[in-house]
Design a protein around this motif. Structure first.
Motif, PDB file in Angstrom:
ATOM      1  N   ALA A   1     -28.235  19.903 -22.851  1.00 34.94           N
ATOM      2  CA  ALA A   1     -27.380  20.275 -23.797  1.00 34.94           C
ATOM      3  C   ALA A   1     -26.233  20.802 -22.764  1.00 34.94           C
ATOM      4  N   GLU A   2     -26.498  21.609 -21.591  1.00 33.71           N
ATOM      5  CA  GLU A   2     -25.371  21.948 -20.930  1.00 33.71           C
ATOM      6  C   GLU A   2     -24.621  21.016 -20.534  1.00 33.71           C
ATOM      7  N   VAL A   3     -25.114  19.790 -19.969  1.00 37.46           N
ATOM      8  CA  VAL A   3     -24.430  18.420 -19.762  1.00 37.46           C
ATOM      9  C   VAL A   3     -23.401  18.017 -20.537  1.00 37.46           C
ATOM     10  N   ILE A   4     -24.252  18.151 -21.927  1.00 32.91           N
ATOM     11  CA  ILE A   4     -22.971  17.687 -23.162  1.00 32.91           C
ATOM     12  C   ILE A   4     -21.957  18.682 -23.030  1.00 32.91           C
ATOM     13  N   LEU A   5     -22.353  19.672 -23.290  1.00 27.87           N
ATOM     14  CA  LEU A   5     -21.193  20.764 -23.377  1.00 27.87           C
ATOM     15  C   LEU A   5     -20.177  20.841 -22.141  1.00 27.87           C
ATOM     16  N   ASN A   6     -20.822  20.537 -21.099  1.00 31.24           N
ATOM     17  CA  ASN A   6     -19.689  20.394 -20.078  1.00 31.24           C
ATOM     18  C   ASN A   6     -18.936  19.251 -19.972  1.00 31.24           C
ATOM     19  N   ARG A   7     -19.293  18.103 -20.603  1.00 31.09           N
ATOM     20  CA  ARG A   7     -18.465  17.048 -20.978  1.00 31.09           C
ATOM     21  C   ARG A   7     -17.286  17.179 -22.049  1.00 31.09           C
ATOM     22  N   VAL A   8     -17.813  18.202 -23.007  1.00 25.59           N
ATOM     23  CA  VAL A   8     -16.883  18.725 -24.123  1.00 25.59           C
ATOM     24  C   VAL A   8     -15.550  19.331 -23.605  1.00 25.59           C
ATOM     25  N   ASP A   9     -15.856  19.918 -22.435  1.00 28.99           N
ATOM     26  CA  ASP A   9     -15.018  20.929 -21.774  1.00 28.99           C
ATOM     27  C   ASP A   9     -14.208  20.223 -20.693  1.00 28.99           C
ATOM     28  N   HIS A  10     -14.693  18.989 -20.360  1.00 30.91           N
ATOM     29  CA  HIS A  10     -14.032  18.120 -19.137  1.00 30.91           C
ATOM     30  C   HIS A  10     -12.855  17.341 -19.665  1.00 30.91           C
ATOM     31  N   PRO A  11     -11.813  17.030 -19.152  1.00 28.70           N
ATOM     32  CA  PRO A  11     -10.658  16.364 -19.676  1.00 28.70           C
ATOM     33  C   PRO A  11     -11.012  14.968 -19.802  1.00 28.70           C
ATOM     34  N   ARG A  12     -11.924  14.192 -19.239  1.00 34.30           N
ATOM     35  CA  ARG A  12     -12.351  12.884 -19.145  1.00 34.30           C
ATOM     36  C   ARG A  12     -13.129  12.437 -20.231  1.00 34.30           C
ATOM     37  N   PHE A  13     -13.678  13.382 -21.123  1.00 30.57           N
ATOM     38  CA  PHE A  13     -14.493  13.083 -22.075  1.00 30.57           C
ATOM     39  C   PHE A  13     -13.890  13.589 -23.425  1.00 30.57           C
ATOM     40  N   PRO A  14     -14.435  12.968 -24.410  1.00 31.75           N
ATOM     41  CA  PRO A  14     -14.272  13.533 -25.893  1.00 31.75           C
ATOM     42  C   PRO A  14     -14.209  15.038 -25.842  1.00 31.75           C
ATOM     43  N   LYS A  15     -13.595  15.520 -26.975  1.00 31.89           N
ATOM     44  CA  LYS A  15     -13.274  17.031 -27.203  1.00 31.89           C
ATOM     45  C   LYS A  15     -14.222  17.743 -27.955  1.00 31.89           C
ATOM     46  N   THR A  16     -15.134  16.721 -28.661  1.00 30.43           N
ATOM     47  CA  THR A  16     -16.374  17.377 -29.612  1.00 30.43           C
ATOM     48  C   THR A  16     -17.673  16.869 -29.263  1.00 30.43           C
ATOM     49  N   VAL A  17     -18.670  17.691 -29.525  1.00 32.25           N
ATOM     50  CA  VAL A  17     -19.996  17.458 -29.073  1.00 32.25           C
ATOM     51  C   VAL A  17     -20.420  15.883 -29.631  1.00 32.25           C
ATOM     52  N   CYS A  18     -20.042  15.611 -31.091  1.00 28.42           N
ATOM     53  CA  CYS A  18     -20.461  14.182 -31.780  1.00 28.42           C
ATOM     54  C   CYS A  18     -19.563  13.253 -30.890  1.00 28.42           C
ATOM     55  N   GLY A  19     -18.237  13.533 -30.539  1.00 29.93           N
ATOM     56  CA  GLY A  19     -17.785  12.667 -29.822  1.00 29.93           C
ATOM     57  C   GLY A  19     -18.262  12.247 -28.303  1.00 29.93           C
ATOM     58  N   VAL A  20     -18.682  13.098 -27.715  1.00 29.99           N
ATOM     59  CA  VAL A  20     -19.439  13.142 -26.434  1.00 29.99           C
ATOM     60  C   VAL A  20     -20.818  12.202 -26.751  1.00 29.99           C
ATOM     61  N   VAL A  21     -21.500  12.516 -27.683  1.00 26.40           N
ATOM     62  CA  VAL A  21     -22.862  11.990 -27.708  1.00 26.40           C
ATOM     63  C   VAL A  21     -22.669  10.443 -28.401  1.00 26.40           C
ATOM     64  N   ASN A  22     -21.532  10.374 -29.285  1.00 24.52           N
ATOM     65  CA  ASN A  22     -21.381   9.071 -29.633  1.00 24.52           C
ATOM     66  C   ASN A  22     -20.448   8.017 -28.780  1.00 24.52           C
ATOM     67  N   GLN A  23     -19.965   8.809 -27.606  1.00 23.83           N
ATOM     68  CA  GLN A  23     -19.345   7.889 -26.664  1.00 23.83           C
ATOM     69  C   GLN A  23     -20.046   6.463 -26.316  1.00 23.83           C
TER      70      GLN A  23
END
Length: 175
Positions: free
Chosen positions: A77-99
């Motif tokens: 979960a921490e990795v997914i939320l770290n991605r949400v906060d990172h500029p190279r990844f989508p800005k939402t949880v579903c955006g990250v998970v569905n990338q």
């Protein structure tokens, strides 16, 4: 006045006298801390969690880490939320998970209700701001059964259960 009544009257008087002092105590708190942390009301103490974010994160934890203990699921979960906060990844949880190309369990069915309920609890806590101190800021992870090409490029931060975690902001020098 009876003894219990006089005792109650004295306790009430002490409480009444101490109450203004107790309620005024935050005024003497460190002002630097109050500048950094906004004051919360009782209603705002627990952040609202989007139902879609909760569903996306719960499914990701269930399918990616249900065989792990609670700490392993919190780390994912921490990795997914770290991605949400990172500029190279989508800005939402579903955006990250569905990338595309990141999580491969789409169209899978949830078969273990108890494991999914546990994943939901962990996802809820993570979305409500649980501390992210397990993975050292990791934005990638994989199980020990695979060795993706990117794992040689990024700094490995830790291993939790059967997962290895990596930070993408620090590239390893190529020799």
């Amino acid at each position: 006045m009876s003894t219990p009544m006089s005792w109650l009257a004295r306790v009430s008087l002490c409480v009444a006298l101490a109450l203004p002092t107790i309620s005024a105590a935050p005024a003497f708190a460190d002002t630097r801390a109050s500048e950094k942390t906004p004051t919360r009301t009782a209603a705002a103490a627990t952040p609202q969690v989007s139902k879609t974010d909760l569903q996306c994160l719960s499914e990701a934890l269930y399918f990616e880490a249900r065989g792990e203990g609670a700490q392993g699921q919190r780390a994912v979960a921490e990795v997914i939320l770290n991605r949400v906060d990172h500029p190279r990844f989508p800005k939402t949880v579903c955006g990250v998970v569905n990338q595309r190309g990141q999580f491969t369990y789409k169209k899978a069915r949830i078969r273990e209700r108890g494991a999914f309920a546990r994943a939901q609890k962990i996802a809820q806590a993570a979305l409500q701001g649980a501390p992210r101190n397990l993975t050292g800021g990791a934005t990638y992870f994989h199980t020990g059964g695979v060795r993706p090409s990117w794992s040689r490029k990024f700094e490995r931060t830790t291993r939790i259960g059967s997962h290895y975690f990596y930070r993408s902001d620090r590239r390893m020098a190529a020799n």
